[in-house]
Design a protein around this motif. Structure first.
Motif, PDB file in Angstrom:
ATOM      1  N   ALA A 244      41.630  46.029  41.139  1.00 53.41           N
ATOM      2  CA  ALA A 244      42.077  46.488  39.824  1.00 53.41           C
ATOM      3  C   ALA A 244      41.248  47.673  39.362  1.00 53.41           C
ATOM      4  N   ILE A 245      40.011  47.792  39.889  1.00 54.39           N
ATOM      5  CA  ILE A 245      39.147  48.933  39.575  1.00 54.39           C
ATOM      6  C   ILE A 245      39.354  50.051  40.586  1.00 54.39           C
ATOM      7  N   SER A 246      39.114  49.746  41.866  1.00 55.31           N
ATOM      8  CA  SER A 246      39.157  50.794  42.895  1.00 55.31           C
ATOM      9  C   SER A 246      40.563  51.332  43.129  1.00 55.31           C
ATOM     10  N   MET A 298      45.383  47.657  31.480  1.00 54.62           N
ATOM     11  CA  MET A 298      46.564  48.240  30.850  1.00 54.62           C
ATOM     12  C   MET A 298      47.663  48.477  31.879  1.00 54.62           C
ATOM     13  N   LYS A 299      48.900  48.202  31.493  1.00 53.70           N
ATOM     14  CA  LYS A 299      50.035  48.420  32.381  1.00 53.70           C
ATOM     15  C   LYS A 299      50.437  49.892  32.368  1.00 53.70           C
ATOM     16  N   PRO A 300      50.571  50.500  33.539  1.00 50.27           N
ATOM     17  CA  PRO A 300      51.060  51.888  33.569  1.00 50.27           C
ATOM     18  C   PRO A 300      52.464  51.970  32.968  1.00 50.27           C
ATOM     19  N   VAL A 363      50.880  44.696  43.874  1.00 49.65           N
ATOM     20  CA  VAL A 363      51.669  44.996  42.679  1.00 49.65           C
ATOM     21  C   VAL A 363      50.825  45.654  41.591  1.00 49.65           C
ATOM     22  N   LEU A 364      49.748  44.987  41.202  1.00 50.24           N
ATOM     23  CA  LEU A 364      48.955  45.484  40.075  1.00 50.24           C
ATOM     24  C   LEU A 364      48.102  46.686  40.443  1.00 50.24           C
ATOM     25  N   SER A 365      47.356  46.585  41.567  1.00 52.51           N
ATOM     26  CA  SER A 365      46.455  47.682  41.926  1.00 52.51           C
ATOM     27  C   SER A 365      47.059  48.652  42.929  1.00 52.51           C
ATOM     28  N   THR A 366      48.122  48.240  43.624  1.00 49.47           N
ATOM     29  CA  THR A 366      48.775  49.034  44.689  1.00 49.47           C
ATOM     30  C   THR A 366      47.799  49.451  45.778  1.00 49.47           C
ATOM     31  N   SER A 367      46.727  48.657  45.992  1.00 53.76           N
ATOM     32  CA  SER A 367      45.765  48.991  47.039  1.00 53.76           C
ATOM     33  C   SER A 367      46.224  48.534  48.420  1.00 53.76           C
TER      34      SER A 367
END
Length: 395
Positions: A244-246, A298-300, A363-367
């Protein structure tokens, strides 16, 4: 026998890196604490700047610090250097095995820049050693005499480097190179300044020459720099566990906020060594870190919205297309011989079990997928997220 050399080498090097890092950081923290807790000797002792009595493990210890050097060189003198050297050497070896040898998996993100393996390695090394050269130039310039101003300038340069790296490399590759820049500067302080100056002091003592007090002052300056950079580099070491950070579009800003918060917290403890309790530093540090987590949550606004029920068959198809090459009992991806972190998605039950992690990473971070090498679309991520949000139901 299909021997996974990269996997086993990565594990061994990571273990060595952590062990050496604990030893180096532990020694660094201890000596900063010791230096800040010295008291004037009573009665005064010739050449002794400060001393400290301590008790630990059932024994009493008496430490003394000399203003320049003791009158007589002791027979046994311990040099704190191999902890730092081993940390950097093992870290660089790990960087080579994971991110350079397997650049196509961990370092290159074609959606950002279609580097060849050689180009990606060259850019990574240029950032690391260019960062060291920049840091050394700043330390040796007049700016190095002003601790606070130097800190602001150096922090700004690192933030700019973080932004640039996140535009060029994969999320993980970008963060790990920021850590490599900081770690290289820290070990450079030991190798280029602290140890050479200590050797000059010892040589002057043995030769009966006057010892230049500036040598010790230079070493102290670099030691202070290192202690302020320690917590940010530790966070970067574990940042891959927090996509969620990187993996955030503003990852460079989040890392800057977290690092600034960590520096404020570290400074609180340094001040506490002197008996100064400055709670505002803890408040500022916590506020900066909380701000980073709030931004990351926060949601994009440009996320694709999905209406209606998403059946398991759609989610399973997306996972089969983009995830199972790596996350299977027997991966078909050339970069893996076993599913990463033991997470296999090749049965409905396994997919349901790992649904929260899939949501976090894909989904959330797309990593994930790494470097998006399979080309997962925003619509597919939205469908996968909707299925998970609807309860991750399987047949």
């Amino acid at each position: 026998m299909d021997y996974d050399f990269a996997g086993w080498a990565g594990m061994a090097l990571r273990w060595l890196h952590v062990i050496a890092g604990v030893a180096w950081i532990g020694a660094s923290f201890y000596f900063v604490w010791l230096d800040n807790n010295l008291r004037d000797p009573n009665p005064p002792k010739d050449g002794v700047k400060g001393e400290l009595w301590a008790v630990h493990g059932g024994g009493f210890y008496h430490s003394q610090k000399y203003m320049v050097a003791p009158a007589h060189m002791p027979e046994h003198l311990h040099w704190f250097k191999w902890e730092a050297y081993t940390t950097w050497l093992s870290g660089f070896a790990l960087l080579t095995v994971l991110y350079y040898w397997q650049a196509g998996v961990y370092l290159i993100d074609p959606a950002k820049h279609a580097f060849t393996q050689a180009q990606a390695i060259g850019v990574g090394l240029a950032f690391i050693f260019g960062g060291l050269a920049t840091y050394e130039a700043l330390c040796r310039s007049p700016l190095g005499k002003s601790g606070k101003l130097f800190g602001v300038v150096w922090f700004s340069i690192l933030t700019a480097a973080t932004w640039a790296l996140t535009q060029l490399f994969s999320d993980r590759g970008a963060f790990i190179h920021v850590g490599a820049i900081i770690g290289t500067c820290m070990v450079g302080n030991v190798f280029l300044v602290i140890i050479p100056n200590q050797r000059k002091i010892v040589a002057d003592m043995l030769a009966g020459r006057p010892v230049d007090p500036r040598l010790g002052a230079m070493g102290k300056q670099r030691s202070v720099h290192n202690t302020h950079m320690t917590l940010p580099v530790i966070f970067i070491m574990i940042s891959n566990h927090y996509p969620a950070i990187s993996g955030h579009p503003k990852a460079w800003l989040l890392l800057a906020l977290i690092s600034a918060g960590a520096i404020a917290i570290r400074y609180f403890f340094i001040q506490r060594h002197f008996g100064k309790i400055r709670h505002e530093l803890l408040f500022v540090g916590a506020l900066l870190i909380f701000g980073a987590t709030a931004i990351a949550s926060m949601k994009p606004k440009d996320k694709v919205e999905v209406s209606g029920e998403v059946p398991f068959s759609v989610a399973e198809g997306i996972i089969q297309k983009h995830c199972v090459a790596c996350h299977a009992a027997t991966p078909t991806h050339p970069g893996f011989s076993a599913p990463p972190l033991g997470a296999a998605f090749d049965t409905p039950a396994h997919i349901q079990t790992y649904a929260p992690k899939i949501n976090e990473r894909a989904v959330l971070s797309t990593s994930m997928p790494l470097g998006n090498e399979t080309g997962m679309t925003e619509e597919e991520r939205a469908q996968l997220g909707a299925w998970i949000k609807q309860g991750a139901k399987t047949p």
